[in-house]
Design an enzyme around this catalytic site. Structure first.
Site, PDB file in Angstrom:
ATOM      1  N   ASP A   1      -1.108 -29.349  39.084  1.00  0.00           N
ATOM      2  CA  ASP A   1      -1.066 -28.719  38.890  1.00  0.00           C
ATOM      3  C   ASP A   1      -2.773 -27.172  39.610  1.00  0.00           C
ATOM      4  OD1 ASP A   1       1.442 -27.547  37.123  1.00  0.00           O
ATOM      5  OD2 ASP A   1       0.646 -28.953  37.141  1.00  0.00           O
TER       6      ASP A   1
ATOM      7  N   GLU B   1      -0.366 -19.211  39.401  1.00  0.00           N
ATOM      8  CA  GLU B   1       0.099 -19.692  37.375  1.00  0.00           C
ATOM      9  C   GLU B   1      -0.844 -20.368  37.053  1.00  0.00           C
ATOM     10  OE1 GLU B   1       2.935 -21.945  36.858  1.00  0.00           O
ATOM     11  OE2 GLU B   1       2.764 -21.942  35.279  1.00  0.00           O
TER      12      GLU B   1
ATOM     13  N   ASP C   1       3.625 -20.879  42.441  1.00  0.00           N
ATOM     14  CA  ASP C   1       3.411 -21.969  41.195  1.00  0.00           C
ATOM     15  C   ASP C   1       3.052 -22.802  42.207  1.00  0.00           C
ATOM     16  OD1 ASP C   1       3.632 -22.854  39.543  1.00  0.00           O
ATOM     17  OD2 ASP C   1       5.770 -22.124  39.725  1.00  0.00           O
TER      18      ASP C   1
ATOM     19  N   ILE D   1       2.645 -26.141  40.988  1.00  0.00           N
ATOM     20  CA  ILE D   1       3.741 -26.738  40.793  1.00  0.00           C
ATOM     21  C   ILE D   1       4.769 -26.476  39.687  1.00  0.00           C
ATOM     22  CG2 ILE D   1       4.136 -29.430  39.329  1.00  0.00           C
ATOM     23  CD1 ILE D   1       1.599 -30.861  40.334  1.00  0.00           C
ATOM     24  N   ASP D   2       5.151 -25.878  40.474  1.00  0.00           N
ATOM     25  CA  ASP D   2       7.182 -25.494  39.907  1.00  0.00           C
ATOM     26  C   ASP D   2       7.431 -26.964  39.796  1.00  0.00           C
ATOM     27  OD1 ASP D   2       8.880 -23.654  38.589  1.00  0.00           O
ATOM     28  OD2 ASP D   2      10.040 -23.796  40.826  1.00  0.00           O
TER      29      ASP D   2
ATOM     30  N   THR E   1       6.552 -28.781  36.438  1.00  0.00           N
ATOM     31  CA  THR E   1       5.326 -29.844  35.757  1.00  0.00           C
ATOM     32  C   THR E   1       6.000 -30.708  34.823  1.00  0.00           C
ATOM     33  OG1 THR E   1       4.194 -27.721  36.296  1.00  0.00           O
ATOM     34  CG2 THR E   1       3.347 -30.080  34.955  1.00  0.00           C
TER      35      THR E   1
ATOM     36  N   HIS F   1      15.347 -24.097  28.904  1.00  0.00           N
ATOM     37  CA  HIS F   1      15.178 -23.654  30.551  1.00  0.00           C
ATOM     38  C   HIS F   1      16.244 -22.259  30.927  1.00  0.00           C
ATOM     39  CE1 HIS F   1      11.431 -24.898  31.414  1.00  0.00           C
ATOM     40  NE2 HIS F   1      11.089 -24.992  30.640  1.00  0.00           N
TER      41      HIS F   1
ATOM     42  N   SER G   1      13.181 -27.018  38.742  1.00  0.00           N
ATOM     43  CA  SER G   1      12.344 -26.181  40.335  1.00  0.00           C
ATOM     44  C   SER G   1      12.052 -25.176  40.625  1.00  0.00           C
ATOM     45  CB  SER G   1      11.225 -27.179  40.648  1.00  0.00           C
ATOM     46  OG  SER G   1      11.851 -28.143  41.750  1.00  0.00           O
TER      47      SER G   1
ATOM     48  N   LYS H   1      15.771 -26.778  42.860  1.00  0.00           N
ATOM     49  CA  LYS H   1      16.891 -26.069  43.473  1.00  0.00           C
ATOM     50  C   LYS H   1      17.790 -25.044  44.755  1.00  0.00           C
ATOM     51  CE  LYS H   1      17.386 -24.714  38.873  1.00  0.00           C
ATOM     52  NZ  LYS H   1      15.667 -25.831  38.050  1.00  0.00           N
TER      53      LYS H   1
ATOM     54  N   ARG I   1      21.334 -19.668  36.575  1.00  0.00           N
ATOM     55  CA  ARG I   1      20.403 -19.673  35.239  1.00  0.00           C
ATOM     56  C   ARG I   1      19.899 -19.062  34.544  1.00  0.00           C
ATOM     57  NH1 ARG I   1      15.586 -21.993  36.393  1.00  0.00           N
ATOM     58  NH2 ARG I   1      14.037 -21.774  35.099  1.00  0.00           N
TER      59      ARG I   1
ATOM     60  N   ASP J   1       8.230 -17.701  39.769  1.00  0.00           N
ATOM     61  CA  ASP J   1       8.917 -18.954  39.901  1.00  0.00           C
ATOM     62  C   ASP J   1      10.459 -18.740  40.705  1.00  0.00           C
ATOM     63  OD1 ASP J   1       7.764 -21.001  37.933  1.00  0.00           O
ATOM     64  OD2 ASP J   1       8.361 -19.663  35.957  1.00  0.00           O
TER      65      ASP J   1
HETATM   66  P1  AMP Z   1      13.510 -25.064  36.139  1.00  0.00           P
HETATM   67  O1  AMP Z   1      12.804 -26.437  36.578  1.00  0.00           O
HETATM   68  O2  AMP Z   1      13.959 -24.214  36.883  1.00  0.00           O
HETATM   69  O3  AMP Z   1      14.129 -24.788  34.347  1.00  0.00           O
HETATM   70  O4  AMP Z   1      11.819 -24.047  36.790  1.00  0.00           O
HETATM   71  C1  AMP Z   1      11.085 -24.702  35.998  1.00  0.00           C
HETATM   72  C2  AMP Z   1      10.308 -23.590  35.503  1.00  0.00           C
HETATM   73  O5  AMP Z   1      11.112 -23.100  34.121  1.00  0.00           O
HETATM   74  C3  AMP Z   1       8.761 -23.004  34.984  1.00  0.00           C
HETATM   75  O6  AMP Z   1       8.343 -23.214  35.718  1.00  0.00           O
HETATM   76  C4  AMP Z   1       8.564 -22.713  34.038  1.00  0.00           C
HETATM   77  O7  AMP Z   1       7.901 -21.513  34.681  1.00  0.00           O
HETATM   78  C5  AMP Z   1       9.588 -22.485  33.598  1.00  0.00           C
HETATM   79  N1  AMP Z   1      10.082 -21.493  31.658  1.00  0.00           N
HETATM   80  C6  AMP Z   1       9.623 -22.035  31.429  1.00  0.00           C
HETATM   81  N2  AMP Z   1       9.842 -21.948  30.075  1.00  0.00           N
HETATM   82  C7  AMP Z   1      11.022 -21.766  30.033  1.00  0.00           C
HETATM   83  C8  AMP Z   1      11.716 -21.034  29.109  1.00  0.00           C
HETATM   84  N3  AMP Z   1      11.609 -21.049  28.249  1.00  0.00           N
HETATM   85  N4  AMP Z   1      13.438 -20.682  30.169  1.00  0.00           N
HETATM   86  C9  AMP Z   1      13.370 -20.354  31.664  1.00  0.00           C
HETATM   87  N5  AMP Z   1      12.694 -21.087  32.147  1.00  0.00           N
HETATM   88  C10 AMP Z   1      10.808 -21.344  31.271  1.00  0.00           C
HETATM   89 MG    MG Z   2       7.085 -22.689  37.705  1.00  0.00          MG
END
Ligand code: AMP
Ligand code: MG
Length: 347
Positions: free
Chosen positions: A46, A71, A134, A136-137, A139, A231, A255, A258, A272, A284
């Site tokens: 990252d 980030e 970002d 690394i989106d 992580t 998430h 990430s 998608k 989401r 993000d």
């Molecule tokens: P995804 O893989 O689509 O869930 O996206 C990853 C991103 O979700 C990360 O970069 C975080 O910034 C974000 N994230 C972290 N915690 C949460 C949470 N509690 N709810 C929603 N998104 C989150």
């Molecule tokens: Mg991210």
């Protein structure tokens, strides 16, 4: 504004950052993963990715000021306990920029790395140009050996004008239907306002123009959502999918990969719904949203409004994001409203 120079710089920055990430992911050990105060993981990759993108943008766009909203920050690396990690990142960054012939004479010191990382502290906003990164989106996906993305976008007066998504583990062929793919991986998506969305392989194949799915009947659609249960509310998305008559099971990957997959029609819908009160970060969604809209799609929040990237580091949106094609959006919004009314306590 053509933004051609900026797009070329963004592609170069994201591709180099992605090669650093690939190298780290192949040999990731537990000591490479640290936990931030918000209980999310961060790795040497990252930090290394953020330092590389910052360095490449400064180099390639030396005649314009580079404001970067990113980030990570160097706080933990400046502590005594962070010294070894900083050395490791410095080595990784220098090895990676050496891959690109034009930077072969450059060697960054640990202090240069800290400065590059901390150039990402900009607050963004509605005036002027701001890069949004970002490094690394996803992580958590990266640490698991799954999907992740390097996501870089440019805002001009609060609007996203270009976006690049490097997805090192995303197959070049469609991942529709969750079918494990034997195909080559490593995709670079890029979009510029008014010019469409393109995908090429991270190895540098010739770009192809991509388009979102043109499915108009939601029963035939499939939907993507986050892999991490924390998430997004999977009960809520499955209730929405049921109302829409969606037959296919959800495709769950980490990430902004998608958004890339939706932009080329692997699935027709991305939903989401974080828990109420969660504020999305602009990095993000900035790159992913233009990759989808320039491919003919629509990206909105749960209230049906376009995403607003002009209010600083946080996205100013009602909790929940939907990306799909214009034909499906009205029925999805109706199903979202109904599901939220039925289950107000779910958020
Ligand atoms: P995804 O893989 O689509 O869930 O996206 C990853 C991103 O979700 C990360 O970069 C975080 O910034 C974000 N994230 C972290 N915690 C949460 C949470 N509690 N709810 C929603 N998104 C989150
Ligand atoms: Mg991210």
């Amino acid at each position: 504004m053509s933004y051609d120079k900026e797009l070329a710089a963004a592609k170069k920055a994201a591709s180099l950052a992605a090669s650093l990430c690939q190298k780290v992911q192949k040999a990731l050990s537990q000591s490479d993963v640290q936990w931030k105060s918000d209980k999310t993981p961060v790795t040497v990759a990252d930090y290394g990715s953020q330092a590389i993108v910052s360095f490449v943008l400064e180099r390639e766009l030396s005649d314009e000021p580079v404001s970067l909203v990113a980030e990570e920050d160097s706080g933990d690396l400046c502590k005594d306990s962070g010294k070894d990690t900083l050395q490791r990142i410095t080595k990784l960054v220098n090895e990676t920029i050496a891959i690109d012939g034009s930077y072969s004479a450059c060697t960054l010191s640990p202090e240069d790395i800290l400065t590059a990382i901390d150039s990402g502290k900009s607050e963004g906003g509605s005036f002027g140009r701001h890069w949004v990164l970002d490094p690394i989106d996803g992580t958590k996906g990266f640490v698991r050996g799954d999907q992740y993305a390097v996501a870089l976008a440019l805002l001009d007066n609060g609007k996203v004008v270009l976006g690049v998504l490097a997805c090192p583990n995303l197959p070049l062929a469609s991942i529709a239907g969750n079918v494990p793919s034997e195909n080559a991986v490593g995709c670079l998506f890029y979009a510029k306002v008014g010019s469409g969305t393109f995908m090429q392989s991270l190895d540098g194949s010739s770009p192809v123009k991509v388009h979102v799915s043109d499915i108009g009947n939601s029963e035939d659609a499939s939907f993507f959502e986050p892999f991490e249960k924390a998430h997004s509310l999977q009960d809520l998305t499955s209730s929405i999918a049921r109302k829409l008559g969606v037959k296919a099971p959800p495709v769950r990957i980490d990430s902004q990969a998608k958004y890339g997959a939706i932009s080329r029609g692997d699935g027709a819908i991305y939903m989401r719904f974080p828990r109420k009160g969660y504020r999305e970060r602009i990095w993000d969604h900035a790159a992913g949203s233009i990759v989808v809209t320039e491919a003919g799609g629509v990206v909105i929040d749960a209230a049906g409004r376009p995403l607003d990237f002009s209010k600083g580091r946080l996205l100013d949106s009602d909790t929940g994001i939907i990306a799909t094609n214009p034909k499906l959006m009205p029925s999805i919004l109706k199903a979202v409203r109904e599901s939220l009314e039925e289950k107000p306590s779910s958020r």
